[in-house]
Write an enzyme that holds these catalytic residues in place. Structure first.
Site, PDB file in Angstrom:
ATOM      1  N   SER A 164       1.331   6.753   2.291  1.00 56.24           N
ATOM      2  CA  SER A 164       2.038   7.763   3.077  1.00 56.24           C
ATOM      3  C   SER A 164       3.234   8.343   2.338  1.00 56.24           C
ATOM      4  CB  SER A 164       2.532   7.155   4.389  1.00 56.24           C
ATOM      5  OG  SER A 164       1.461   6.612   5.109  1.00 56.24           O
ATOM      6  N   GLU A 214      -8.643  -1.498   6.060  1.00 53.14           N
ATOM      7  CA  GLU A 214      -7.501  -1.526   6.968  1.00 53.14           C
ATOM      8  C   GLU A 214      -7.977  -1.738   8.405  1.00 53.14           C
ATOM      9  OE1 GLU A 214      -5.047   2.071   7.176  1.00 53.14           O
ATOM     10  OE2 GLU A 214      -3.382   0.758   7.719  1.00 53.14           O
ATOM     11  N   GLN A 240       0.868  -1.191   0.000  1.00 49.33           N
ATOM     12  CA  GLN A 240       0.000   0.000   0.000  1.00 49.33           C
ATOM     13  C   GLN A 240       0.896   1.230   0.000  1.00 49.33           C
ATOM     14  OE1 GLN A 240      -1.332   0.802   3.828  1.00 49.33           O
ATOM     15  NE2 GLN A 240      -2.873   2.326   3.297  1.00 49.33           N
ATOM     16  N   GLU A 266      -4.027   9.391  18.126  1.00 47.59           N
ATOM     17  CA  GLU A 266      -4.797  10.639  18.074  1.00 47.59           C
ATOM     18  C   GLU A 266      -5.819  10.606  16.941  1.00 47.59           C
ATOM     19  OE1 GLU A 266      -1.458  10.405  18.309  1.00 47.59           O
ATOM     20  OE2 GLU A 266      -1.198  11.082  20.373  1.00 47.59           O
TER      21      GLU A 266
HETATM   22  C1  LIG Z   1       5.277   0.277  11.351  1.00 55.93           C
HETATM   23  C2  LIG Z   1       4.620   1.149  10.338  1.00 55.93           C
HETATM   24  C3  LIG Z   1       4.168   0.625   9.136  1.00 55.93           C
HETATM   25  C4  LIG Z   1       3.552   1.446   8.190  1.00 55.93           C
HETATM   26  N1  LIG Z   1       3.149   0.901   6.990  1.00 55.93           N
HETATM   27  C5  LIG Z   1       2.620   1.721   6.023  1.00 55.93           C
HETATM   28  C6  LIG Z   1       2.274   1.203   4.733  1.00 55.93           C
HETATM   29  O1  LIG Z   1       2.461   0.020   4.460  1.00 55.93           O
HETATM   30  N2  LIG Z   1       1.770   2.038   3.801  1.00 55.93           N
HETATM   31  C7  LIG Z   1       1.548   3.369   4.069  1.00 55.93           C
HETATM   32  O2  LIG Z   1       1.059   4.062   3.208  1.00 55.93           O
HETATM   33  N3  LIG Z   1       1.881   3.894   5.290  1.00 55.93           N
HETATM   34  C8  LIG Z   1       2.401   3.088   6.268  1.00 55.93           C
HETATM   35  N4  LIG Z   1       2.753   3.619   7.497  1.00 55.93           N
HETATM   36  C9  LIG Z   1       2.588   5.060   7.698  1.00 55.93           C
HETATM   37  C10 LIG Z   1       1.533   5.447   8.706  1.00 55.93           C
HETATM   38  O3  LIG Z   1       0.256   5.297   8.170  1.00 55.93           O
HETATM   39  C11 LIG Z   1       1.826   6.894   9.125  1.00 55.93           C
HETATM   40  O4  LIG Z   1       3.068   6.905   9.765  1.00 55.93           O
HETATM   41  C12 LIG Z   1       0.788   7.420  10.054  1.00 55.93           C
HETATM   42  O5  LIG Z   1      -0.451   7.561   9.393  1.00 55.93           O
HETATM   43  C13 LIG Z   1       1.210   8.792  10.665  1.00 55.93           C
HETATM   44  O6  LIG Z   1       1.632   9.682   9.696  1.00 55.93           O
HETATM   45  P1  LIG Z   1       3.014  10.481   9.864  1.00 55.93           P
HETATM   46  O7  LIG Z   1       4.056   9.476  10.132  1.00 55.93           O
HETATM   47  O8  LIG Z   1       3.167  11.351   8.707  1.00 55.93           O
HETATM   48  O9  LIG Z   1       2.826  11.332  11.171  1.00 55.93           O
HETATM   49  P2  LIG Z   1       2.072  12.743  11.251  1.00 55.93           P
HETATM   50  O10 LIG Z   1       0.792  12.658  10.522  1.00 55.93           O
HETATM   51  O11 LIG Z   1       3.015  13.825  10.869  1.00 55.93           O
HETATM   52  O12 LIG Z   1       1.777  12.822  12.797  1.00 55.93           O
HETATM   53  C14 LIG Z   1       2.713  13.310  13.767  1.00 55.93           C
HETATM   54  C15 LIG Z   1       1.969  13.479  15.069  1.00 55.93           C
HETATM   55  O13 LIG Z   1       0.930  14.445  14.892  1.00 55.93           O
HETATM   56  C16 LIG Z   1      -0.306  13.937  15.269  1.00 55.93           C
HETATM   57  N5  LIG Z   1      -1.361  14.476  14.424  1.00 55.93           N
HETATM   58  C17 LIG Z   1      -1.409  14.561  13.081  1.00 55.93           C
HETATM   59  N6  LIG Z   1      -2.564  15.077  12.661  1.00 55.93           N
HETATM   60  C18 LIG Z   1      -3.300  15.321  13.769  1.00 55.93           C
HETATM   61  C19 LIG Z   1      -4.604  15.834  14.002  1.00 55.93           C
HETATM   62  N7  LIG Z   1      -5.435  16.194  13.006  1.00 55.93           N
HETATM   63  N8  LIG Z   1      -5.024  15.922  15.286  1.00 55.93           N
HETATM   64  C20 LIG Z   1      -4.209  15.556  16.317  1.00 55.93           C
HETATM   65  N9  LIG Z   1      -2.985  15.068  16.150  1.00 55.93           N
HETATM   66  C21 LIG Z   1      -2.530  14.939  14.893  1.00 55.93           C
HETATM   67  C22 LIG Z   1      -0.168  12.435  15.077  1.00 55.93           C
HETATM   68  O14 LIG Z   1      -1.111  11.714  15.856  1.00 55.93           O
HETATM   69  C23 LIG Z   1       1.263  12.210  15.511  1.00 55.93           C
HETATM   70  O15 LIG Z   1       1.315  12.085  16.898  1.00 55.93           O
HETATM   71  C24 LIG Z   1       3.376   2.823   8.454  1.00 55.93           C
HETATM   72  C25 LIG Z   1       3.815   3.342   9.674  1.00 55.93           C
HETATM   73  C26 LIG Z   1       4.445   2.542  10.610  1.00 55.93           C
HETATM   74  C27 LIG Z   1       4.935   3.147  11.899  1.00 55.93           C
END
Ligand SMILES: Cc1cc2nc3c(=O)[nH]c(=O)nc-3n(C[C@H](O)[C@H](O)[C@H](O)COP(=O)(O)OP(=O)(O)OC[C@H]3O[C@@H](n4cnc5c(N)ncnc54)[C@H](O)[C@@H]3O)c2cc1C
Lengths: 403, 369
Positions: free
Chosen positions: A128, A243, A125, A371
């Site tokens: 991100s 998911e 997938q 969150e």
């Molecule tokens: C082990 C692992 C496997 C993964 N596998 C995949 C995959 O296969 N494919 C894929 O596409 N993605 C994958 N991901 C990505 C995952 O979906 C994202 O890391 C996740 O959605 C968070 O996005 P970010 O890392 O950009 O953090 P951010 O969105 O930048 O968040 C940073 C912090 O801000 C907070 N935050 C953000 N927006 C808000 C809001 N509106 N209100 C309050 N707080 C907020 C978050 O909760 C977090 O604490 C994976 C992640 C991990 C850790």
């Protein structure tokens, strides 16, 4: 209120059990390198598919069994007991292929569903990006139309399994002049395309399960498009809804292992299990873990009555990921100075708690952060308003960006 | 698997809700809460008796409806939602359950029909002072069939006709049935006056043993297990109501130009309540199953139901006050009815501390086996 199978369910369970006993690979999986696990998992998936135990709820014509959700649950429960290799196909079969089935033409389905069910091809997938995680609709990877083709450029990140995957579904921007949710389109792509570069990411837990994926002039045909141009967000929501069903709870050591650890660890004149503060926490975790298990039973009941589980399934991941982190931390406390040792040869449970301390941090982020999941419960279950948004009516290209 | 109420049970529950929404309004609770001379609402009690609810789990042979305990749980959930000011728990979850568990045929035949008919209010008297009661600290005694000593607090002790009392006879703790007609009782000032409690002073009160000699502590725990499951349903009902109140208030209250329900601090708070409530409900269902089938898992299931129920109701009740701001702290707004009841229910069958200890002891045994 009862936990008994109906007559049909019991019959299916015993049939599944008999088959599993005769066919499950009897191998010890612990400590095996990924490549070897992958081989075992593919072989097991093929065997399951042949006996129509893979994708039980899918139509027979697509390689499934045409069975019920409850049969799928029963089979997974029984499969869990025999310790068969799993995990490589969850994203593909749980999220990508259902999206493909919902939005592609018959020829595409014909081509891809079977091999995926049999474990011959694995899917990832690609949603991100460095600048778009929780707010995935803010992504920047773009596809530009070129005759009958599209040309993709950009970067994805955190793509689980990209390093061994054959295909992926990728969400891209096709129109930067409209508000961000409106300019997205979904495609499927060949991960072996020369324009696709996969770079494993070294995780804080030490392993490399996820990757950066770069696209450099990756050419796809318009027939690889899933859903209408500009409708990618709607398509993505179908993937993300799946998911929630696919991502259950955290796996790792639970309260019985913690109890055993405390029992065997000296503290004062007796064992850590005699410590009142420890006992109180253990009781809380037991109640929480049982509460989760029983909540799943309630969802299964709803399933067997023909209802679809909604966003309330988010409870499982929030609670189990946080509990795993808290219990593993407590295990370290029990071990005292010895708790820092993460060598599987020395640490109890082959360092299962030390690994979980590291891994649980990622679980709280993967598949929707704590969150975001609380927002989902608040908005979709309780009906509270969405957050204040400043990005709704702004063209994507005019939106402020940070990192 | 069918881990939910059945259709019939859901119907019973929705009928109960309709009835209680009409009859057990907050005004009814407040009439008891605000009047120091009132210990319960006799009209509501009578109406509940007429509905047959007191005999839900009492066999038909003894004048009850002969339904199961799951049906009783469904009713308990609805009673908890409306913080009903009646001695239902004391009479049904404690007194009647003690009789059904340990009573002789004659005792059951004598008392169960009266309970079912609403003619007898019962109570369960174990506590004697600060801290949980134990065999060693028990000071009430029975000598020649006469019971003496003090029990405090006894929920509904001031209005009950009979009590099941824990006392020791010849150094052995047992349970006894005591008619309260001649017993000195004093209504106590408590956190939740909509559920009254009393100090009972026994001076050679005639006492009839309930269950075997020396089985008092084991029977008390068994009664607590049963009551804990039923109370867990009241707690779940109360906790869900708190979530609804908080949500409704938050949606209608504006601050800084928009509804406070849109602020994440409030949204996440309510999501946290929701999660705890769901886990408590699931644990309560398991308790209902164990109670209804007399499963050997009952002590563990009851402990989990009680711990989760007490935690969920208290969390929901206090965060409901918080969500209401200053309004939440007033006597006029109903938040405190739930805040009070959450504490009352959380202590009446023993504090969570003791239940957690009990739970872990049982897990230890199971884990060793
Ligand atoms: C082990 C692992 C496997 C993964 N596998 C995949 C995959 O296969 N494919 C894929 O596409 N993605 C994958 N991901 C990505 C995952 O979906 C994202 O890391 C996740 O959605 C968070 O996005 P970010 O890392 O950009 O953090 P951010 O969105 O930048 O968040 C940073 C912090 O801000 C907070 N935050 C953000 N927006 C808000 C809001 N509106 N209100 C309050 N707080 C907020 C978050 O909760 C977090 O604490 C994976 C992640 C991990 C850790």
């Amino acid at each position: 209120m009862d936990f008994n199978d109906t007559t049909e369910e019991a019959a299916f369970r015993s049939e599944a059990r008999t088959w599993l006993e005769a066919n499950a690979p009897k191998v010890n999986l612990s400590g095996k390198p990924e490549a070897e696990l992958l081989k075992l998992a593919k072989a097991w998936q093929a065997k399951k598919a042949e006996a129509r135990y893979a994708c039980i709820t899918w139509p027979k014509a697509l390689g499934g069994r045409g069975g019920t959700p409850i049969q799928q649950v029963i089979f997974s429960q029984e499969e869990g007991k025999v310790g068969a290799p799993r995990g490589f196909f969850d994203i593909g079969l749980g999220m990508c292929i259902p999206t493909l089935m919902a939005f592609s033409d018959d020829a595409t389905k014909e081509r891809f569903v079977g091999p995926a069910v049999r474990g011959e091809e694995i899917w990832c997938q690609l949603f991100s990006e460095p600048s778009a995680g929780s707010d995935v609709a803010g992504l920047r990877t773009k596809a530009v139309r070129d005759g009958d083709d599209w040309v993709i450029n950009g970067q994805k990140v955190w793509t689980s399994g990209a390093h061994y995957c054959d295909f992926g579904i990728v969400l891209v921007r096709t129109d930067p002049d409209v508000p961000k949710h409106k300019g997205l389109t979904m495609f499927w792509i060949d991960m072996k395309d020369p324009g696709v570069t996969v770079k494993p990411i070294h995780q804080m837990s030490g392993g490399s399960n996820f990757n950066e994926v770069y696209f450099e002039n990756v050419r796809v045909t318009d027939s690889q498009r899933l859903g209408p141009v500009g409708d990618g967000w709607k398509v993505a929501l179908v993937t993300l809804m799946n998911e929630r069903l696919a991502v259950g709870g955290a796996t790792g050591p639970n309260y019985p292992e913690l109890l055993s650890l405390a029992r065997s660890t000296p503290s004062g004149d007796s064992s850590a299990l005699e410590d009142a503060a420890f006992r109180e926490k253990l009781a809380d975790w037991y109640v929480q873990a049982e509460g989760l298990k029983l909540t799943r039973f309630r969802s299964i009941t709803a399933l067997s009555r023909g209802q679809t589980p909604g966003p309330e399934a988010s409870i499982g991941k929030i609670v189990s990921a946080n509990q795993l982190q808290a219990m593993s931390t407590e295990a370290m406390e029990v071990l005292d100075q010895y708790g820092i040792i993460s060598d599987p040869e020395l640490a109890p449970l082959e360092a299962g708690f030390q690994q979980s301390v590291m891994w649980s941090a990622g679980l709280r982020i993967a598949g929707g952060t704590d969150e975001i999941l609380k927002n989902i419960i608040a908005e979709r279950v309780l009906g509270l308003p969405g957050d204040v948004r400043v990005d709704k009516d702004v063209a994507f290209k005019d939106m402020p960006t940070g990192l | 698997m069918n881990f939910d109420y059945s259709d019939d049970q859901k119907f019973l529950k929705s009928e109960a809700r309709k009835f209680l929404d009409a009859r057990a309004t907050a005004k009814v609770n407040r009439a008891v809460l605000d009047d120091p001379t009132k210990s319960y609402d006799p009209d509501l009690w009578k109406a509940v008796a007429e509905m047959g609810w007191l005999g839900t789990a009492i066999p038909e042979a003894h004048g009850g409806l002969g339904l199961g305990h799951v049906e009783l749980c469904a009713i308990a959930e609805e009673l908890g939602r409306v913080v009903a000011p009646i001695p239902f728990a004391s009479t049904v979850y404690f007194f009647a359950e003690a009789l059904m568990l340990a009573g002789s045929d004659a005792q059951k035949a004598d008392l169960l029909p009266k309970i079912a008919a609403g003619e007898l209010i019962g109570c369960f008297a174990t506590s004697e002072g600060p801290g949980a009661v134990t065999a060693d600290r028990l000071s009430c005694t029975v000598d020649g069939g006469k019971l003496s000593g003090v029990k405090i607090p006894v929920t509904d002790g001031d209005i009950a006709h009979k009590a099941v009392v824990l006392a020791s006879e010849g150094g052995k703790p047992s349970l006894f049935i005591v008619d309260l007609a001649g017993v000195a009782r004093e209504t106590l000032k408590t956190l939740d006056p909509s559920r009254s409690a009393a100090k009972l002073t026994f001076a050679s009160a005639p006492a009839e043993r309930l269950g075997g000699v020396g089985e008092g502590i084991a029977l008390m725990e068994a009664v607590f297990d049963r009551a804990a499951v039923l109370i867990a349903f009241e707690q779940v009902g109360g906790a869900d109501k708190c979530l609804e109140m908080a949500k409704e208030y938050a949606l209608g209250r504006y601050a800084f130009g928009r509804t406070i329900a849109g602020y994440q601090a409030i949204k996440h708070k309510l999501a946290d309540i929701y999660v705890k409530n769901e886990l408590a409900r699931s644990n309560a269902y398991y308790g209902a199953w164990a109670l209804n089938t007399s499963a050997s898992e009952l002590p563990i299931a009851a402990s989990a139901a009680r711990i989760a129920g007490s935690e969920a109701f208290w969390f929901a009740a206090k965060e409901n006050v918080q969500t209401h701001g200053g309004m939440g702290f007033t006597w006029a707004v109903d938040c405190h009815l739930y805040y009070r009841r959450a504490k009352q229910l959380g202590l009446v069958a023993g504090a969570s501390r003791s239940w957690k200890e009990r739970l872990v002891s049982q897990l230890e045994r199971r884990n060793a086996a």
